[in-house]
Write a protein that holds these residues in place. Structure first.
Motif, PDB file in Angstrom:
ATOM      1  N   ARG A  30      -5.409   5.648 -14.100  1.00 25.21           N
ATOM      2  CA  ARG A  30      -5.410   4.225 -14.430  1.00 25.21           C
ATOM      3  C   ARG A  30      -4.116   3.801 -15.106  1.00 25.21           C
ATOM      4  O   ARG A  30      -3.777   2.625 -15.138  1.00 25.21           O
ATOM      5  N   PHE A  31      -3.401   4.762 -15.694  1.00 26.44           N
ATOM      6  CA  PHE A  31      -2.172   4.417 -16.408  1.00 26.44           C
ATOM      7  C   PHE A  31      -0.937   4.552 -15.525  1.00 26.44           C
ATOM      8  O   PHE A  31       0.170   4.278 -15.962  1.00 26.44           O
ATOM      9  N   LEU A  32      -1.131   5.021 -14.277  1.00 26.47           N
ATOM     10  CA  LEU A  32       0.012   5.143 -13.384  1.00 26.47           C
ATOM     11  C   LEU A  32       0.341   3.781 -12.778  1.00 26.47           C
ATOM     12  O   LEU A  32      -0.531   2.935 -12.627  1.00 26.47           O
ATOM     13  N   ARG A  33       1.615   3.612 -12.445  1.00 25.72           N
ATOM     14  CA  ARG A  33       2.012   2.306 -11.934  1.00 25.72           C
ATOM     15  C   ARG A  33       1.558   2.129 -10.489  1.00 25.72           C
ATOM     16  O   ARG A  33       1.158   1.058 -10.088  1.00 25.72           O
ATOM     17  N   SER A  34       1.616   3.194  -9.692  1.00 19.17           N
ATOM     18  CA  SER A  34       1.153   3.077  -8.303  1.00 19.17           C
ATOM     19  C   SER A  34      -0.159   3.833  -8.142  1.00 19.17           C
ATOM     20  O   SER A  34      -0.650   4.454  -9.076  1.00 19.17           O
ATOM     21  N   LYS A  35      -0.712   3.743  -6.930  1.00 15.22           N
ATOM     22  CA  LYS A  35      -2.011   4.350  -6.681  1.00 15.22           C
ATOM     23  C   LYS A  35      -1.890   5.876  -6.698  1.00 15.22           C
ATOM     24  O   LYS A  35      -0.854   6.422  -6.344  1.00 15.22           O
ATOM     25  N   PHE A  36      -2.967   6.544  -7.125  1.00 12.50           N
ATOM     26  CA  PHE A  36      -3.010   8.008  -7.111  1.00 12.50           C
ATOM     27  C   PHE A  36      -2.731   8.510  -5.701  1.00 12.50           C
ATOM     28  O   PHE A  36      -3.339   8.040  -4.752  1.00 12.50           O
ATOM     29  N   TYR A  37      -1.799   9.470  -5.548  1.00  7.82           N
ATOM     30  CA  TYR A  37      -1.288   9.713  -4.205  1.00  7.82           C
ATOM     31  C   TYR A  37      -2.264  10.408  -3.286  1.00  7.82           C
ATOM     32  O   TYR A  37      -2.090  10.358  -2.076  1.00  7.82           O
ATOM     33  N   LEU A  38      -3.294  11.035  -3.828  1.00  4.82           N
ATOM     34  CA  LEU A  38      -4.285  11.631  -2.926  1.00  4.82           C
ATOM     35  C   LEU A  38      -5.056  10.550  -2.178  1.00  4.82           C
ATOM     36  O   LEU A  38      -5.421  10.733  -1.017  1.00  4.82           O
ATOM     37  N   PHE A  39      -5.287   9.403  -2.847  1.00  3.50           N
ATOM     38  CA  PHE A  39      -5.969   8.300  -2.164  1.00  3.50           C
ATOM     39  C   PHE A  39      -5.125   7.802  -0.994  1.00  3.50           C
ATOM     40  O   PHE A  39      -5.637   7.554   0.101  1.00  3.50           O
ATOM     41  N   THR A  40      -3.808   7.685  -1.233  1.00  2.12           N
ATOM     42  CA  THR A  40      -2.919   7.254  -0.153  1.00  2.12           C
ATOM     43  C   THR A  40      -2.902   8.263   0.976  1.00  2.12           C
ATOM     44  O   THR A  40      -2.936   7.897   2.158  1.00  2.12           O
ATOM     45  N   LEU A  41      -2.898   9.547   0.597  1.00  3.11           N
ATOM     46  CA  LEU A  41      -2.911  10.606   1.611  1.00  3.11           C
ATOM     47  C   LEU A  41      -4.166  10.491   2.466  1.00  3.11           C
ATOM     48  O   LEU A  41      -4.122  10.587   3.700  1.00  3.11           O
ATOM     49  N   HIS A  42      -5.293  10.264   1.786  1.00  2.92           N
ATOM     50  CA  HIS A  42      -6.561  10.101   2.504  1.00  2.92           C
ATOM     51  C   HIS A  42      -6.489   8.926   3.466  1.00  2.92           C
ATOM     52  O   HIS A  42      -6.926   9.003   4.620  1.00  2.92           O
ATOM     53  N   ALA A  43      -5.877   7.800   3.000  1.00  2.00           N
ATOM     54  CA  ALA A  43      -5.756   6.618   3.860  1.00  2.00           C
ATOM     55  C   ALA A  43      -4.878   6.920   5.070  1.00  2.00           C
ATOM     56  O   ALA A  43      -5.184   6.504   6.190  1.00  2.00           O
ATOM     57  N   VAL A  44      -3.789   7.684   4.844  1.00  2.00           N
ATOM     58  CA  VAL A  44      -2.898   8.031   5.956  1.00  2.00           C
ATOM     59  C   VAL A  44      -3.645   8.869   6.986  1.00  2.00           C
ATOM     60  O   VAL A  44      -3.573   8.625   8.193  1.00  2.00           O
ATOM     61  N   ILE A  45      -4.417   9.854   6.495  1.00  2.00           N
ATOM     62  CA  ILE A  45      -5.136  10.727   7.420  1.00  2.00           C
ATOM     63  C   ILE A  45      -6.174   9.937   8.206  1.00  2.00           C
ATOM     64  O   ILE A  45      -6.321  10.101   9.417  1.00  2.00           O
ATOM     65  N   SER A  46      -6.886   9.019   7.514  1.00  2.00           N
ATOM     66  CA  SER A  46      -7.898   8.260   8.243  1.00  2.00           C
ATOM     67  C   SER A  46      -7.251   7.319   9.254  1.00  2.00           C
ATOM     68  O   SER A  46      -7.792   7.106  10.340  1.00  2.00           O
ATOM     69  N   LEU A  47      -6.060   6.783   8.917  1.00  2.00           N
ATOM     70  CA  LEU A  47      -5.332   5.953   9.890  1.00  2.00           C
ATOM     71  C   LEU A  47      -4.970   6.767  11.120  1.00  2.00           C
ATOM     72  O   LEU A  47      -5.132   6.313  12.259  1.00  2.00           O
ATOM     73  N   PHE A  48      -4.517   8.010  10.903  1.00  2.00           N
ATOM     74  CA  PHE A  48      -4.123   8.862  12.017  1.00  2.00           C
ATOM     75  C   PHE A  48      -5.320   9.177  12.913  1.00  2.00           C
ATOM     76  O   PHE A  48      -5.234   9.092  14.143  1.00  2.00           O
ATOM     77  N   LEU A  49      -6.477   9.498  12.281  1.00  2.00           N
ATOM     78  CA  LEU A  49      -7.668   9.819  13.069  1.00  2.00           C
ATOM     79  C   LEU A  49      -8.117   8.602  13.875  1.00  2.00           C
ATOM     80  O   LEU A  49      -8.462   8.715  15.058  1.00  2.00           O
ATOM     81  N   LEU A  50      -8.080   7.423  13.231  1.00  2.00           N
ATOM     82  CA  LEU A  50      -8.453   6.189  13.923  1.00  2.00           C
ATOM     83  C   LEU A  50      -7.565   5.971  15.134  1.00  2.00           C
ATOM     84  O   LEU A  50      -8.038   5.636  16.227  1.00  2.00           O
ATOM     85  N   PHE A  51      -6.249   6.245  14.938  1.00  2.00           N
ATOM     86  CA  PHE A  51      -5.299   6.040  16.022  1.00  2.00           C
ATOM     87  C   PHE A  51      -5.579   6.968  17.193  1.00  2.00           C
ATOM     88  O   PHE A  51      -5.579   6.551  18.354  1.00  2.00           O
ATOM     89  N   ILE A  52      -5.865   8.265  16.871  1.00  2.00           N
ATOM     90  CA  ILE A  52      -6.177   9.220  17.942  1.00  2.00           C
ATOM     91  C   ILE A  52      -7.397   8.745  18.731  1.00  2.00           C
ATOM     92  O   ILE A  52      -7.418   8.751  19.971  1.00  2.00           O
ATOM     93  N   TRP A  53      -8.415   8.280  18.000  1.00  2.00           N
ATOM     94  CA  TRP A  53      -9.648   7.815  18.638  1.00  2.00           C
ATOM     95  C   TRP A  53      -9.365   6.640  19.568  1.00  2.00           C
ATOM     96  O   TRP A  53      -9.756   6.637  20.736  1.00  2.00           O
ATOM     97  N   GLU A  54      -8.633   5.629  19.066  1.00  2.00           N
ATOM     98  CA  GLU A  54      -8.316   4.455  19.880  1.00  2.00           C
ATOM     99  C   GLU A  54      -7.522   4.852  21.113  1.00  2.00           C
ATOM    100  O   GLU A  54      -7.722   4.319  22.203  1.00  2.00           O
ATOM    101  N   MET A  55      -6.611   5.850  20.915  1.00  2.00           N
ATOM    102  CA  MET A  55      -5.784   6.253  22.027  1.00  2.00           C
ATOM    103  C   MET A  55      -6.629   6.859  23.133  1.00  2.00           C
ATOM    104  O   MET A  55      -6.424   6.562  24.309  1.00  2.00           O
ATOM    105  N   PHE A  56      -7.629   7.671  22.760  1.00  2.00           N
ATOM    106  CA  PHE A  56      -8.488   8.260  23.786  1.00  2.00           C
ATOM    107  C   PHE A  56      -9.233   7.188  24.549  1.00  2.00           C
ATOM    108  O   PHE A  56      -9.247   7.169  25.781  1.00  2.00           O
ATOM    109  N   ILE A  57      -9.864   6.263  23.811  1.00  2.00           N
ATOM    110  CA  ILE A  57     -10.665   5.227  24.456  1.00  2.00           C
ATOM    111  C   ILE A  57      -9.829   4.452  25.464  1.00  2.00           C
ATOM    112  O   ILE A  57     -10.195   4.308  26.637  1.00  2.00           O
ATOM    113  N   SER A  58      -8.641   3.985  25.009  1.00  2.00           N
ATOM    114  CA  SER A  58      -7.894   3.119  25.907  1.00  2.00           C
ATOM    115  C   SER A  58      -7.192   3.918  26.999  1.00  2.00           C
ATOM    116  O   SER A  58      -6.956   3.390  28.080  1.00  2.00           O
TER     117      SER A  58
END
Lengths: 159, 126
Positions: A43-71
């Motif tokens: 809570r005292f850090l200026r930016s977001k805790f970096y594991l949360f960002t890492l998690h967001a990046v990984i979920s973005l990547f998985l979403l992208f792979i999924w969309e790529m297969f469908i289309s």
């Protein structure tokens, strides 16, 4: 963000010194300990805790792979039908993202998903002109994947 | 059949899928009508093909040869980074040099925007 990783590495190194044990294992345990410390003081850090960002990046990547297969399946089905019946066209898509990084990321992801190529970005970054391969069938899918990508990108880049 | 054989079979299967995707993209490149549609076929199915081939190779090296090759992941990463840029720039250059859309095209939102921009430039020049 990079500052947090540096602090974490430093805590790992310090832990190794305290243990007087120069091995990858003690560095790893120190690194994990540093993660705990950063998590507690997040809570005292200026930016977001970096594991949360890492998690967001990984979920973005998985979403992208999924969309790529469908289309991909949609586009390949178009290609191998005996008579090519497609209605291509250029669609203007609005985006709520701002800034160079976000719009570039969105354009990259939309271009990588089959069936849509970003052809032009308006000078104020508001509108992406996208070439869609088959408008009746694919434009809904493209809009849907754009919405999903926007959500995921916002989670990565914003606080 | 041992686990090693199974892994080998799996990676061979992945590479096969990748090759099929690559050849399908080549077929699409020949069959589709204009430069914009061809960019779709080429840029996309090809990335899928490269993804599968490199993934299969990675699994093979990891489990059969016991060799963790980070280079293959870098290959996937850079192909994903560069191929959409290439597709985007090809399409953009084609549109700017006034290559017509195929006759079956149904919609062109970019036309008005481009003509508006062109008019603005004309006014600015005059």
């Amino acid at each position: 963000m990079p500052m947090q990783v540096l602090i974490n590495l430093f805590i790992g190194l310090l832990w190794m010194f305290f243990q007087n044990d120069w091995s990858a294992l003690s560095f790893l345990s120190g690194y994990l300990f540093g993660l705990c410390v950063l998590f507690v003081i997040r809570r005292f850090l200026r930016s977001k805790f970096y594991l949360f960002t890492l998690h967001a990046v990984i979920s973005l990547f998985l979403l992208f792979i999924w969309e790529m297969f469908i289309s991909s399946i949609l586009v390949i089905r178009k290609i191998i039908t005996p008579q090519i019946r497609i209605k291509p066209g250029i669609v203007a898509m609005e985006t709520s993202l701002e800034g160079d990084i976000e719009v570039t990321l969105l354009a990259l992801l939309i271009t990588l998903t089959p069936g849509s190529v970003v052809m032009e970005v308006s000078p104020d970054y508001k509108i992406l002109y996208t070439h869609v391969m088959d408008i009746p069938e694919l434009s809904d899918a493209v809009l849907r994947s754009r919405n999903r990508f926007e959500e995921a990108i916002k989670k990565v880049t914003r606080k | 059949m041992s686990a090693g054989h199974l892994i080998e079979l799996g990676s061979v299967f992945l590479i096969l899928i990748g090759t099929v995707a690559g050849s399908l993209s080549a077929i699409g490149f020949i069959r589709l009508p204009d430069v914009y549609n061809r960019a779709h076929a080429l840029a996309k199915s090809c990335t899928l093909g490269v993804l599968f081939v490199l993934l299969g190779t990675f699994l093979f090296f990891l489990f059969v040869e016991r060799y963790f090759s980070i280079k293959l992941f870098l290959g996937i990463f850079f192909v994903f980074l560069t191929s959409p840029v290439a597709a985007h720039m090809t399409c953009r250059a084609a549109y700017r040099s006034k290559v017509p859309l195929a006759e079956i095209s149904v919609r062109d939102d970019l036309k008005e925007a481009m003509s508006r921009e062109y008019n603005c430039e004309q006014k600015g020049g005059a």
